[in-house]
Design a protein around this motif. Structure first.
Motif, PDB file in Angstrom:
ATOM      1  N   LYS B 418      45.683  -7.932 -56.869  1.00  0.00           N
ATOM      2  CA  LYS B 418      46.196  -9.287 -56.305  1.00  0.00           C
ATOM      3  C   LYS B 418      45.475  -9.540 -54.943  1.00  0.00           C
ATOM      4  CE  LYS B 418      50.047  -9.663 -59.074  1.00  0.00           C
ATOM      5  NZ  LYS B 418      51.453  -9.425 -59.389  1.00  0.00           N
ATOM      6  N   ALA B 419      45.450  -8.603 -53.966  1.00  0.00           N
ATOM      7  CA  ALA B 419      44.612  -8.726 -52.774  1.00  0.00           C
ATOM      8  C   ALA B 419      43.230  -9.474 -52.912  1.00  0.00           C
ATOM      9  CB  ALA B 419      44.759  -7.920 -52.158  1.00  0.00           C
ATOM     10  N   ALA B 420      42.572  -8.965 -53.769  1.00  0.00           N
ATOM     11  CA  ALA B 420      41.110  -9.515 -54.051  1.00  0.00           C
ATOM     12  C   ALA B 420      41.313 -10.799 -54.881  1.00  0.00           C
ATOM     13  CB  ALA B 420      40.415  -8.459 -55.051  1.00  0.00           C
ATOM     14  N   ILE B 421      42.022 -11.011 -55.571  1.00  0.00           N
ATOM     15  CA  ILE B 421      42.107 -12.541 -56.139  1.00  0.00           C
ATOM     16  C   ILE B 421      42.609 -13.335 -55.014  1.00  0.00           C
ATOM     17  CG2 ILE B 421      43.483 -14.014 -57.676  1.00  0.00           C
ATOM     18  CD1 ILE B 421      43.670 -11.495 -59.508  1.00  0.00           C
ATOM     19  N   LEU B 422      43.426 -13.099 -54.284  1.00  0.00           N
ATOM     20  CA  LEU B 422      43.828 -14.012 -53.073  1.00  0.00           C
ATOM     21  C   LEU B 422      42.792 -14.400 -52.440  1.00  0.00           C
ATOM     22  CD1 LEU B 422      47.497 -12.894 -52.480  1.00  0.00           C
ATOM     23  CD2 LEU B 422      46.902 -14.844 -53.898  1.00  0.00           C
ATOM     24  N   ALA B 423      42.180 -13.120 -51.885  1.00  0.00           N
ATOM     25  CA  ALA B 423      40.881 -13.356 -50.858  1.00  0.00           C
ATOM     26  C   ALA B 423      39.920 -14.370 -51.303  1.00  0.00           C
ATOM     27  CB  ALA B 423      40.419 -12.004 -50.451  1.00  0.00           C
ATOM     28  N   GLU B 424      39.734 -14.124 -52.831  1.00  0.00           N
ATOM     29  CA  GLU B 424      38.705 -14.965 -53.490  1.00  0.00           C
ATOM     30  C   GLU B 424      39.014 -16.358 -53.528  1.00  0.00           C
ATOM     31  OE1 GLU B 424      37.115 -13.448 -57.278  1.00  0.00           O
ATOM     32  OE2 GLU B 424      36.970 -15.579 -57.790  1.00  0.00           O
ATOM     33  N   LYS B 425      40.216 -16.594 -53.910  1.00  0.00           N
ATOM     34  CA  LYS B 425      40.861 -17.842 -54.228  1.00  0.00           C
ATOM     35  C   LYS B 425      40.797 -18.835 -53.019  1.00  0.00           C
ATOM     36  CE  LYS B 425      44.129 -19.102 -57.825  1.00  0.00           C
ATOM     37  NZ  LYS B 425      45.442 -18.296 -58.591  1.00  0.00           N
ATOM     38  N   PHE B 426      41.721 -18.230 -52.044  1.00  0.00           N
ATOM     39  CA  PHE B 426      41.939 -18.801 -50.865  1.00  0.00           C
ATOM     40  C   PHE B 426      41.299 -18.660 -49.519  1.00  0.00           C
ATOM     41  CE2 PHE B 426      45.789 -18.486 -53.807  1.00  0.00           C
ATOM     42  CZ  PHE B 426      45.730 -19.749 -54.155  1.00  0.00           C
ATOM     43  N   ALA B 427      40.197 -18.088 -49.789  1.00  0.00           N
ATOM     44  CA  ALA B 427      39.484 -17.609 -48.465  1.00  0.00           C
ATOM     45  C   ALA B 427      39.338 -18.868 -47.637  1.00  0.00           C
ATOM     46  CB  ALA B 427      38.077 -17.077 -48.971  1.00  0.00           C
ATOM     47  N   PRO B 428      39.980 -18.743 -46.420  1.00  0.00           N
ATOM     48  CA  PRO B 428      39.691 -19.961 -45.506  1.00  0.00           C
ATOM     49  C   PRO B 428      38.191 -20.014 -45.172  1.00  0.00           C
ATOM     50  CG  PRO B 428      40.989 -18.278 -44.303  1.00  0.00           C
ATOM     51  CD  PRO B 428      40.600 -17.909 -45.946  1.00  0.00           C
ATOM     52  N   ASP B 429      37.650 -18.894 -44.977  1.00  0.00           N
ATOM     53  CA  ASP B 429      36.132 -19.118 -44.708  1.00  0.00           C
ATOM     54  C   ASP B 429      35.596 -17.854 -45.443  1.00  0.00           C
ATOM     55  OD1 ASP B 429      35.392 -17.175 -42.594  1.00  0.00           O
ATOM     56  OD2 ASP B 429      37.272 -18.434 -42.060  1.00  0.00           O
ATOM     57  N   LEU B 430      34.058 -18.007 -45.695  1.00  0.00           N
ATOM     58  CA  LEU B 430      33.460 -17.088 -46.658  1.00  0.00           C
ATOM     59  C   LEU B 430      33.359 -15.679 -46.044  1.00  0.00           C
ATOM     60  CD1 LEU B 430      30.684 -19.392 -48.136  1.00  0.00           C
ATOM     61  CD2 LEU B 430      32.918 -18.496 -49.336  1.00  0.00           C
TER      62      LEU B 430
END
Lengths: 143, 960
Positions: B418-430
């Motif tokens: 879940k953390a990985a998905i959220l990081a990917e989906k909603f990353a404020p910056d790369l």
């Protein structure tokens, strides 16, 4: 479907009554009961009465040495099931008078019969104690 | 405490109770089983009472976990006993021991029916209960009308009718095709007027099942439900026996509100007003009381009311009341209420415009993430996952990462995903994404599935701005003393690919990078070595000008692994070694990976898969499904027979719908084939033959039977629209006077079939040339490379390759050289785009001259339909509604194949798998049926879901 199974297990983990409303093989039942017992019996009293297991939930309640575990679909109303367990216990109480583990062990047929009057195919049939017990008393008379 | 007269049973139970351990128990049970067996064998001496006693013993033993199959017959036979006590035992024990598929059950059908239509109420109840619990198809066929009659009969007492309602529910659910519910609207409305709350409780369950299937038919029942709810909520005419701690049947209230959630809206203003009044009372009038049971019961009703309000999503004011209540609940100490508060808040996320209000509770939810109770932590995690967006992703992901270090093992995998998905989906910056994901891998290495690190690589490869940052970060992490294997993999990969971007920074020379990676080499498992080898090769390539020392070091490693027992490692080592000696060529071959095509994140897909199923679907899900029923359904039917497929018949070419299935034509006429209309078909295939694929991809079996045997009508096959005669039966036979002198090596048809299932191999070979193929498929694109190898010491001249594409494929072949030098291999890439579904096959028209021989062959290219499939798992609630929503051709095809022997299930499953159809096990209630899902890609259709159901039914030959 609603209710998938009703289990009564004592605190040593021995099954005292098992009623399934979906077909499982003996091996599956054994595995499932083992997993559930491990999960639920280890829980502390102040923890909630719901345990998520595989793709369904177990709503459980403890009465003295006996655990009542009911497997339900995920979207079932948990509190309604929790109180349904209590209704079952009160019904058995009314019949046996202060029901205990031994009553259920030695009167397995009656416990089954009562449960059958309350749940059918995973749905609640009856919630009135006197309606549940009438046929059970009939059984007493005839046998 | 003895049972009435059943002393033996009591003694047995006491004995079991006194057993000290499982072994003693087993011995005692074995002894008893032996006893019961012997008694059953000499049945003559058995009184009904004794039989009853033994049957109970069996149930007891079964409950303890021992097999009692031998006694099924006895249990069933008790059903026919004339007296109540025996009959009752027969019914109860039978429904505990047997399931609908047991043959013995059939023996009882007549007795059961007689009990149901008889006058004895208690017998009726017993029979209805058993059928309601385990009744299958045959019961539905013979009993459904009788059960319906009982349910609606005015002369029948409630105790029978309530059972009839649930019995009918079972029969309907199991066999909706047998139990006709057309015209049930009025009957259902009549049932909902029932005064008896027992009958009403059962009928409400039946109603929920009917409504969930087709709410439109039951609009008229809606006001009745509201009326029932009003009657209960206001406690009008509710017998004392049905109030539970002062609350009028909480179970019926809950069920009624559940039923209402299957209606999309409530239009009638009056009904609506009454309902909202009731709901308002429940929302505002439920107080916390001391008595636990009363409290639970009233909150059961309250939570259902919340769900209904959320579903109706109508009154703004009421919605904010709901949110306020939930906000209160997630902060209470009482664990059950807090759990349900979190659960329902997650559901509330589905309601529009609620996100922002829910976000205000973020801090409170995070405290629950740290609760000692795993059930509560799970709910909190789900809620945080659901409420995450760009605005709060940083906080939430960091919270999850922090929690990861202390989380229990049972949750870590889910948490990391879940953390990985959220990081990917909603990353404020790369760069934040890279930080978060590397931290995640660092903290939870063991729980990081390959998908997660693959995704990191894809992400970094596709974002140029990110590459040097990622490389620098990877280097930092590798510097740590203990690094998880997954971290080694991902860092090595990134550094191999991108560390040259850092070359100018201190400590980042190729040599230093190599050393950092190679330091980890002794500690990594075999599975990581290939990644390291690739990284070394890349580093070597990027080292310009070459560093001889580094080169020697790396070569030494390649050398060492050239004899590795692991094939993958061996091959990489050998190839990299050879390549790295080629100098400039290395640059081309090892150039940076091209960008990955954008597709759905495998992680998100995985998370979706993990979403749990429920049998009865929530109204929201159901609605979502109703909206997307234009899925394509393909029934696979594998008609095969030992003989090669007969010549193709022209109907085949008319089948323009995408389908994996071969059609009727493949069966020899004597295999009478019937297509069942309206009912699901039975498919009973024979074992696959070598020609299976030929059958599947049949329409253009151009190399099938020898030319002479192909009837002229073969030409009629118009599969290759607009390209006349390509598919002539004789096509495969080399053309030209001297053709006979060049014979292909190996069977061309077999080679083609093999290539249909794999992506590289030999397409054609003769004494002069070998044509190999290597293919890659992504969605509706394909890239195929032809390897033309001259096997001789003299050149092949006048080489010509022409693609004859069917109308549905766009194929571009790069230039083919006219001459292939001796012992040389040329590569000709082919780009393929699948425009639309079709089973036609592309043909390569290939010719060359060797000496005086002219050879011309027409070869089918394995760009067949299954190459454009991507397996996709389907859950039961996705599958069946869609399956049913497709009524027939052209979207749904079904075939019945009769044969003597079904193909073993496993073989069938493997076969489907090899066509990229993903078997979804456990989906079909019958374990002998296979259900599979896949996505078909073409330019015009894009991704299209295809479903396959394979049903095997054995039919008993009445003659036997």
């Amino acid at each position: 479907m609603g209710i998938r199974f009703v289990l009564m297990v004592n605190k040593q983990g021995q099954t005292r009554l098992a009623q399934y409303y979906e077909w499982l093989t003996l091996e599956e039942r054994r595995a499932l009961e083992g997993e559930i017992v491990r999960k639920c019996l280890a829980r502390a009293e102040q923890q909630c009465s719901f345990v998520e297991h595989r793709n369904y939930k177990i709503v459980y309640r403890r009465y003295a040495s006996l655990f009542f575990l009911v497997g339900v679909d995920n979207d079932e109303n948990e509190l309604a099931i929790l109180e349904f367990i209590h209704l079952l216990v009160e019904t058995m109480d009314r019949h046996f008078g202060n029901v205990c583990e031994l009553d259920i062990m030695f009167h397995l047929e009656k416990a089954h019969f009562m449960l059958e009057e309350m749940v059918m195919n995973g749905c609640i049939v009856e919630t009135s104690k006197s309606s549940i017990l009438t046929p059970v008393q009939l059984m007493d008379k005839t046998s | 405490m003895a049972m009435h007269g059943m002393r033996g049973l009591s003694v047995f139970i006491s004995d079991i109770r006194n057993c000290q351990n499982k072994e003693q128990e087993r011995l005692r049970v074995d002894k008893e089983l032996g006893n019961v067996r012997t008694r059953f064998k000499n049945e003559k001496g058995l009184t009904p009472y004794e039989k009853k006693k033994y049957v109970w013993k069996m149930l007891y033993i079964y409950m303890l976990g021992y097999d009692v199959d031998f006694g099924h017959m006895e249990a069933v036979s008790l059903i026919s006993a004339p007296k109540y006590p025996e009959k009752q035992v027969g019914y109860i024990v039978t429904s505990s021991l047997l399931n609908e598929n047991h043959d013995f059950l059939r023996l009882a059908i007549n007795t059961v029916r007689n009990d149901i239509i008889g006058r004895n109420e208690t017998f009726q109840c017993l029979a209805l209960t058993m059928v309601g619990n385990i009744g299958g198809r045959e019961f539905a066929e013979s009993l459904a009308p009788d059960v319906q009659k009982l349910l609606l009969s005015s002369s029948c007492r409630p105790l029978v009718r309530k059972k009839a309602a649930l019995c009918l529910l079972r029969l309907y659910r199991k066999n909706p095709d047998v139990v006709n519910v057309d015209g049930w609207t009025d009957r259902m409305a009549q049932l909902l007027d029932e005064r008896d709350l027992g009958v009403l409780t059962s009928s409400m369950s039946l109603f929920v099942a009917l409504v969930s299937n087709n709410h439109e038919a039951y609009w008229t029942c809606l006001p009745k439900c509201v009326k029932i709810l009003e009657r209960l909520a206001r406690n009008l005419d509710v017998p004392q026996e049905y109030t539970y701690y002062g609350i009028p049947s909480p179970w019926l209230q809950v069920k009624t509100m559940r039923a209402l959630q299957y209606f999309p809206t409530i239009e009638d203003p009056n009904t609506r007003r009454i309902l909202f009044e009731v709901l308002q009372r429940i929302l505002m009038g439920t107080d916390v009381v001391k008595n636990v049971n009363k409290n639970n019961a009233s909150h059961a009703v309250l939570f259902e009311a919340l769900a209904l309000v959320m579903h109706l999503d109508a009154e703004k004011e009421m919605m904010s009341q709901c949110v306020a209540l939930l906000g209160k609940f997630i902060a209470v100490r009482e664990p059950n209420i807090r759990y349900l508060g979190l659960e329902n808040m997650t559901r509330m996320l589905l309601v529009t415009d609620m996100q922002d209000i829910i976000k205000r509770h973020q801090a409170q939810i995070i405290t629950s993430l740290k609760d000692p109770d795993i059930s509560i932590r799970r709910r909190a995690l789900d809620l945080l996952y659901g409420m995450c967006d760009v605005s709060n992703a940083k906080d939430i992901v960091e919270e999850l990462l922090q929690y990861l270090s202390t989380a229990d093992f049972a949750m870590r995998e889910e948490l990391s995903l879940k953390a990985a998905i959220l990081a990917e989906k909603f990353a404020p910056d790369l760069s934040w994404y890279v930080d978060a994901i590397l931290q995640l891998i660092d903290k939870a290495g063991d729980f990081i599935s390959d998908d997660i690190w693959f995704r990191v690589v894809q992400f970094v490869t596709n974002n140029e701005d990110l590459q040097s940052y990622a490389a620098a970060k990877a280097r930092e992490f590798l510097d740590k003393p203990a690094v998880h294997e997954t971290m080694v993999k991902v860092s090595a990969y990134i550094l191999g690919e991108f560390s040259h971007l850092l070359a100018k920074s201190p400590g980042c020379s190729p040599k230093e990078i190599f050393n950092i990676i190679h330091e980890k080499h002794p500690t990594v498992p075999t599975s990581t070595i290939p990644v390291l080898l690739s990284a070394y090769a890349k580093i070597l390539m990027h080292t310009q000008p070459p560093d001889p020392e580094l080169q020697n070091q790396i070569w030494a490693i390649f050398n060492k692994y050239e004899s590795c027992i692991d094939v993958e490692i061996q091959q990489r080592a050998a190839e990299y070694f050879a390549l790295s000696r080629k100098g400039a060529a290395l640059m081309d071959i090892l150039a940076e990976m091209p960008k990955f095509p954008e597709r759905q994140s495998a992680l998100i897909k995985k998370a979706e898969e993990a979403e749990v199923d429920t049998a009865e679907q929530s109204a929201i899900k159901l609605r979502a499904q109703q909206q997307m029923s234009n899925a394509l359904v393909v029934i696979d039917q594998l008609a095969t027979n030992g003989a090669p497929p007969p010549p193709q018949v022209n109907q085949l070419s008319l089948v323009k719908m995408p389908s994996m299935s071969s059609t009727a034509d493949h069966n020899p006429a004597d295999q009478a084939l019937s297509v069942a209309n309206g009912t699901l078909s039975t498919v009973d295939p024979q074992p696959p033959s070598a020609d299976l694929l030929g059958d599947l991809l049949g329409p253009l079996a151009i190399e099938g039977p020898p030319a002479a045997a192909v009837p002229s009508e073969h030409n009629v096959v118009s599969g290759l629209e607009g390209i006349p005669n390509v598919v002539d039966g004789a096509a495969i036979v080399p053309v030209g006077e001297e053709t006979n002198s060049v014979q292909p090596i190996g069977n061309i048809a077999e080679r083609f079939h093999a290539l249909c299932l794999k992506d590289s191999g030999v397409l054609y070979e003769d004494p002069y040339i070998q044509i190999g193929i290597k293919a890659e498929w992504r969605a509706h694109h394909g890239r195929l490379v032809l390897f033309l190898g001259n096997k001789n010491t003299s050149p092949l001249v006048s080489v010509q390759a022409l693609i004859l594409p069917p109308a549905h494929l766009k194929i571009e072949l790069s230039l083919v050289p006219e001459t292939i030098p001796p012992r040389a291999q040329v590569q000709c890439p082919l780009e393929i785009v699948n425009l639309r579904p079709s089973r036609d096959v592309a043909v390569l028209d290939f010719s060359y001259k060797f000496g005086t021989n002219t050879v011309n062959v027409k070869l089918r290219l394995p760009a067949v339909i299954n190459k454009f499939l991507q397996p996709i798992p389907v859950s039961a609630e996705e599958f069946f509604p869609q399956w049913r929503s497709l009524s027939g051709p052209p979207l749904k095809l079904q075939e019945v194949v009769r044969s003597v022997r079904p193909m073993p299930l496993l073989e069938m499953a493997n076969l489907l798998n090899s066509y990229c159809l993903m078997i979804c096990s456990g989906l079909d209630p019958n374990p002998n049926n296979l259900v599979a899902g896949t996505t078909f890609y073409s330019e015009s259709t894009r991704a299209m879901l295809c479903l396959v159901r394979n049903i095997i039914v054995s039919v008993f030959d009445p003659g036997n």
